[in-house]
Design a protein around this motif. Structure first.
Motif, PDB file in Angstrom:
ATOM      1  N   ALA A  62     -32.870  -2.120 -16.330  1.00 50.75           N
ATOM      2  CA  ALA A  62     -33.660  -1.520 -17.399  1.00 50.75           C
ATOM      3  C   ALA A  62     -32.776  -0.751 -18.369  1.00 50.75           C
ATOM      4  N   GLY A  63     -31.589  -0.331 -17.901  1.00 49.24           N
ATOM      5  CA  GLY A  63     -30.736   0.484 -18.757  1.00 49.24           C
ATOM      6  C   GLY A  63     -29.716  -0.316 -19.565  1.00 49.24           C
ATOM      7  N   VAL A  64     -29.655  -1.622 -19.317  1.00 46.05           N
ATOM      8  CA  VAL A  64     -28.647  -2.440 -20.004  1.00 46.05           C
ATOM      9  C   VAL A  64     -29.064  -2.667 -21.462  1.00 46.05           C
ATOM     10  N   PRO A  65     -28.125  -2.505 -22.429  1.00 45.35           N
ATOM     11  CA  PRO A  65     -28.465  -2.741 -23.838  1.00 45.35           C
ATOM     12  C   PRO A  65     -28.851  -4.198 -24.039  1.00 45.35           C
ATOM     13  N   LEU A 113     -38.049  -8.061 -16.965  1.00 44.80           N
ATOM     14  CA  LEU A 113     -38.340  -8.034 -15.530  1.00 44.80           C
ATOM     15  C   LEU A 113     -38.588  -6.610 -14.988  1.00 44.80           C
ATOM     16  N   PRO A 114     -37.715  -5.647 -15.311  1.00 48.19           N
ATOM     17  CA  PRO A 114     -37.934  -4.299 -14.763  1.00 48.19           C
ATOM     18  C   PRO A 114     -39.306  -3.732 -15.136  1.00 48.19           C
ATOM     19  N   TRP A 132     -31.626  -1.662  -2.536  1.00 45.38           N
ATOM     20  CA  TRP A 132     -30.697  -2.286  -3.473  1.00 45.38           C
ATOM     21  C   TRP A 132     -31.444  -2.939  -4.640  1.00 45.38           C
ATOM     22  N   VAL A 133     -32.530  -3.631  -4.292  1.00 50.64           N
ATOM     23  CA  VAL A 133     -33.311  -4.284  -5.345  1.00 50.64           C
ATOM     24  C   VAL A 133     -33.791  -3.235  -6.350  1.00 50.64           C
ATOM     25  N   ARG A 134     -34.244  -2.084  -5.822  1.00 48.07           N
ATOM     26  CA  ARG A 134     -34.751  -1.038  -6.715  1.00 48.07           C
ATOM     27  C   ARG A 134     -33.638  -0.504  -7.624  1.00 48.07           C
ATOM     28  N   VAL A 135     -32.465  -0.300  -7.021  1.00 46.42           N
ATOM     29  CA  VAL A 135     -31.325   0.181  -7.816  1.00 46.42           C
ATOM     30  C   VAL A 135     -30.998  -0.840  -8.901  1.00 46.42           C
TER      31      VAL A 135
END
Lengths: 229, 304, 258
Positions: free
Chosen positions: B112-115, B163-164, B103-106
């Protein structure tokens, strides 16, 4: 042997070795037979052939030695292969000695052929037959990897020894009877001794075959016990 | 016939890929050349050390430089421990079939994909309105103290954004530590934590620093996340507290480009500001790269 | 009566050890003794379980998820899975040298001192003494004494492997497990390692996994042949290589496998 070596060249080397040993064995057997025939049939040219044929045996001894050395150096054989090679190295020496003894025998035969026979040769051909059979049996045991047959050879030597003793005593009697017989009787005694020695070499071969097949050394049980106890 | 076709295909592919690479390099070169040509003449000592004047039609950009540096530093202090510890958990401690780790990885991948503008709104909603208000209430401030845009909230927002990058590159660095070294350490009777501290972390340090470099260069240039969380339009004073607002090179560039009453007059300032921003990011990267290669060399030849 | 050499004590002994990775059986009901102050060689084709067995002896297999075992392994008569025996202590008593030399990216000194440091030894003089002793024991001292502070990664492959042996020896284990310690080395470096094994025998009990049968023949007192997860035969090395009892051993040592 059902499983063959993964390395085909190694397999071929071992096959060559066996074949060469067989060829050498066959030649040695012929040498014994011919040398005795040269005596019984007073055939000196045949005796000379024995002398020249022995060179063939010597050549094979050198070839087999070389082959064994090469296999040891290049293939690092183990287990049954190792036992085959060490056995081969030892029995070529025995076979070569048998060849030499046959030559000695042929030379004595040539000497004897120049004088009238001492008596009809009866026991000497029998002894020769026995010796030749021992050699043949030992070689058969080697080829088929049959330790039981090799054990038969060990047992058969007693017969050879008994017959030699009989001939020895007979020849002794001839010598005591008339000192003119001594020269011929001594030559015959040498011949008998050569045949008896051939039997001993056949026994050596048989012992090595038992080691090769079973991995157990059956030689000199007495001296072995001395060190182990 | 066939041979010539093969040759032609090879040649075509070589030129196509070469061309693509060339286009990229050319675009970057043109941008850099343009920025340097337009800005170099205006970057002076005074420009670097003075606050803006004349309603931002003149003067320097020192507060923006300082603000950017302070923000990046705070962000790094916030993101590195959290990112590295998360990566350590994921790679060293979580069992390989752990649902939690998955879950943490997801979550990290989605983060990382959030604008980046969404991070800005998130920062406003979470840090300022939720955490800040809560703090004010708990600490008994009458007026708004924490519940307003400030450099701490901007830094934390940027930390979440980067963070990512830190997690992924740290995990990569941990993966790169040879298994042999871990097993050797354990076989010598070291515990797992001793192995981690004495073998794994030193081995992963260059990679972790790479993560820091990437995070810094990403964070230093971002504008959207700090729009609502602490960046000031014009503020000649330097930030003095964690809840101070601050000027920022990126935001300043944006302001100069879009809010100027006289575009022609501010253009030289704009060029110079962009040049400084680029140089700063560049310098930060360079420093980190040097640190990294040093630790790597030191790791390779470590004395005692 | 001649002097009968007393049969050596079993330093380690596996009893009906079966080990599974998940549902796959890696080794099956292995019973094998490792006699004290002898070199026991484990041979067999790849995937036969010899390395798995070796790694069971200091519980390195515990690190691989999904492994579980039945049966027991004794060290001086005590089960190594006994609650009273900490796995860290076990690994200090049963050291290991790996196939690939794997020095840490630290100095030569720090590599050898590593096991001592994690064991809590801090005294500088004591550390230095133990490091020197181990390096001498691994026949490496003369080659590195002037550059102890230099990186271990600057050593040659053979030196690195001897360094790893020194590193394992520094914690003074009772048993040394070696997993193909010379497989990546040239013949001269290999000969040095083998010579070292001969010398170490008087101090340590050694178990060595090797693909190189001649190496097993050269260095070991006893040889165990593994095949498809089972122990086919174990006996004096001379017997295994001149007159094995089992057909499968015979076929393997004479090179008649697949």
């Amino acid at each position: 042997m059902p499983a063959t070596h993964t390395d085909k060249a190694f397999e071929q080397d071992l096959r060559d070795l066996r074949e060469k040993l067989l060829a050498m064995g066959a030649k040695v057997e012929a040498l014994i037979a011919n040398s005795v025939r040269a005596l019984t049939e007073r055939d000196s040219p045949l005796a000379e052939k024995v002398v020249s044929a022995d060179r063939e045996v010597n050549r094979l001894e050198v070839e087999i030695d070389d082959l064994c050395r090469r296999i040891l150096a290049l293939r690092q054989p183990a287990a049954s292969d190792l036992r085959l090679i060490t056995t081969a190295l030892k029995i070529v020496t025995d076979l070569e000695r048998i060849g030499d003894l046959a030559v000695n025998l042929a030379e004595r035969a040539m000497d004897l052929n120049m004088v009238p026979p001492l008596a009809p040769y009866v026991d000497i051909p029998r002894l020769a037959d026995l010796a030749q059979q021992q050699v043949k049996k030992a070689l058969d045991a080697f080829v088929s990897g049959d330790a039981d047959k090799a054990e038969d050879v060990l047992k058969g030597d007693d017969l050879l020894d008994a017959l030699f003793l009989k001939i020895f005593n007979e020849l002794l009697a001839y010598m005591m009877e008339d000192s003119k017989n001594i020269r011929r009787a001594t030559a015959l005694m040498f011949i008998a001794k050569h045949l008896e020695r051939i039997g001993d070499h056949a026994m050596n071969v048989a012992e090595m075959v038992i080691y090769m097949v079973r991995g157990k050394d059956v030689r000199h049980p007495r001296s072995r016990n001395l060190t182990a106890e | 016939m066939k041979h010539t076709t093969r040759k032609a295909v090879g040649l075509a592919l070589t030129s196509l890929t070469g061309l693509a690479a060339f286009v990229i390099v050319a675009v970057i070169a043109i941008i850099l050349l343009d920025v340097v040509r337009g800005g170099a003449a205006n970057v002076s000592w005074a420009f670097l050390t003075q606050p803006p004047t004349d309603g931002m039609m003149g003067g320097g950009i020192f507060p923006a430089i300082f603000g950017t540096a302070a923000l990046t530093l705070l962000m790094t202090l916030a993101v590195m421990p959290v990112g590295v510890l998360t990566a350590l958990y994921l790679h060293e401690y979580a069992p390989p079939d752990s649902r939690m780790a998955r879950w943490v990885r997801v979550a990290v991948a989605n983060l990382a994909g959030v604008p980046s503008v969404v991070f800005g709104l998130f920062g406003l909603g979470f840090f300022i309105l939720f955490v800040g208000k809560g703090l004010d209430r708990a600490l008994g401030y009458e007026e708004m103290h924490w519940a307003q845009p400030g450099i701490l909230w901007a830094a934390l927002t940027l930390a979440v954004l980067t963070l990512p990058v830190v997690i992924v590159s740290t995990e990569e660095a941990l993966r790169a530590v040879p298994l042999d070294h871990r097993t050797a350490s354990l076989a010598l009777g070291a515990t797992q934590s001793q192995t981690l501290v004495r073998v794994v972390l030193p081995g992963a340090l260059p990679g972790i620093l790479t993560g820091a470099v990437l995070a810094i260069s990403r964070g230093a240039g971002e504008v959207a996340p700090i729009l609502f969380t602490g960046a000031a339009y014009f503020l000649p004073d330097l930030p003095t507290h964690l809840n101070s607002q601050f000027m920022h090179l990126g935001y300043h560039t944006y302001v100069l480009a879009t809010q100027s009453p006289d575009v022609e007059a501010t253009r030289p300032l704009l060029y110079a500001t962009v040049l400084v921003l680029l140089m700063l990011t560049f310098a930060l990267n360079l420093v980190a790269v040097i640190i990294r290669s040093r630790t790597r060399r030191k790791a390779a030849s470590a004395g005692h | 009566m001649p002097l009968q050499s007393p049969s050596p004590r079993n330093k380690m002994e596996a009893r009906e050890l079966t080990l599974r990775y998940g549902s796959k059986v890696a080794i099956r009901t292995i019973s094998l003794a490792i006699p004290e102050h002898q070199v026991t060689a484990l041979i067999g084709p790849s995937g036969c379980g010899k390395s798995t067995f070796l790694r069971s002896l200091n519980r390195m297999n515990d690190l691989i998820p999904g492994t579980h075992h039945t049966g027991t392994i004794l060290l001086d008569g005590t089960s190594i899975h006994d609650r009273a025996l900490d796995v860290v202590d076990l690994r200090r008593r049963v050291g290991m040298v790996f196939q690939k030399s794997n020095p840490f990216p630290k100095s030569i000194f720090e590599n050898v001192a590593y096991g001592l440091r994690v064991g809590g030894l801090k005294d500088k003089a004591a550390l230095s003494a133990r490091v020197e002793k181990s390096l001498r024991g691994a026949a490496l001292w003369d080659e590195v004494k002037d550059r102890l502070d230099e990186s271990a990664l600057g050593l040659s492959g053979g030196q690195q492997q001897r360094l790893c042996i020194a590193r394992a020896m520094a914690v003074e284990p009772e048993v040394l497990l070696m997993d193909e310690p010379a497989s990546a080395l040239d013949p001269i470096a290999t000969a040095k390692i083998e010579e070292l094994i001969h010398e170490l025998k008087s101090t340590y009990t050694i178990a060595i996994v090797t693909h190189n049968m001649q190496q097993a023949a050269r260095v070991s007192d006893r040889t165990a042949f593994f095949y498809m997860g089972e122990l086919v035969e174990c006996g004096p090395t001379e017997q295994i290589f001149t007159n094995p009892r089992e057909k499968r051993t015979e076929d393997y040592v004479t090179g008649k496998f697949g």
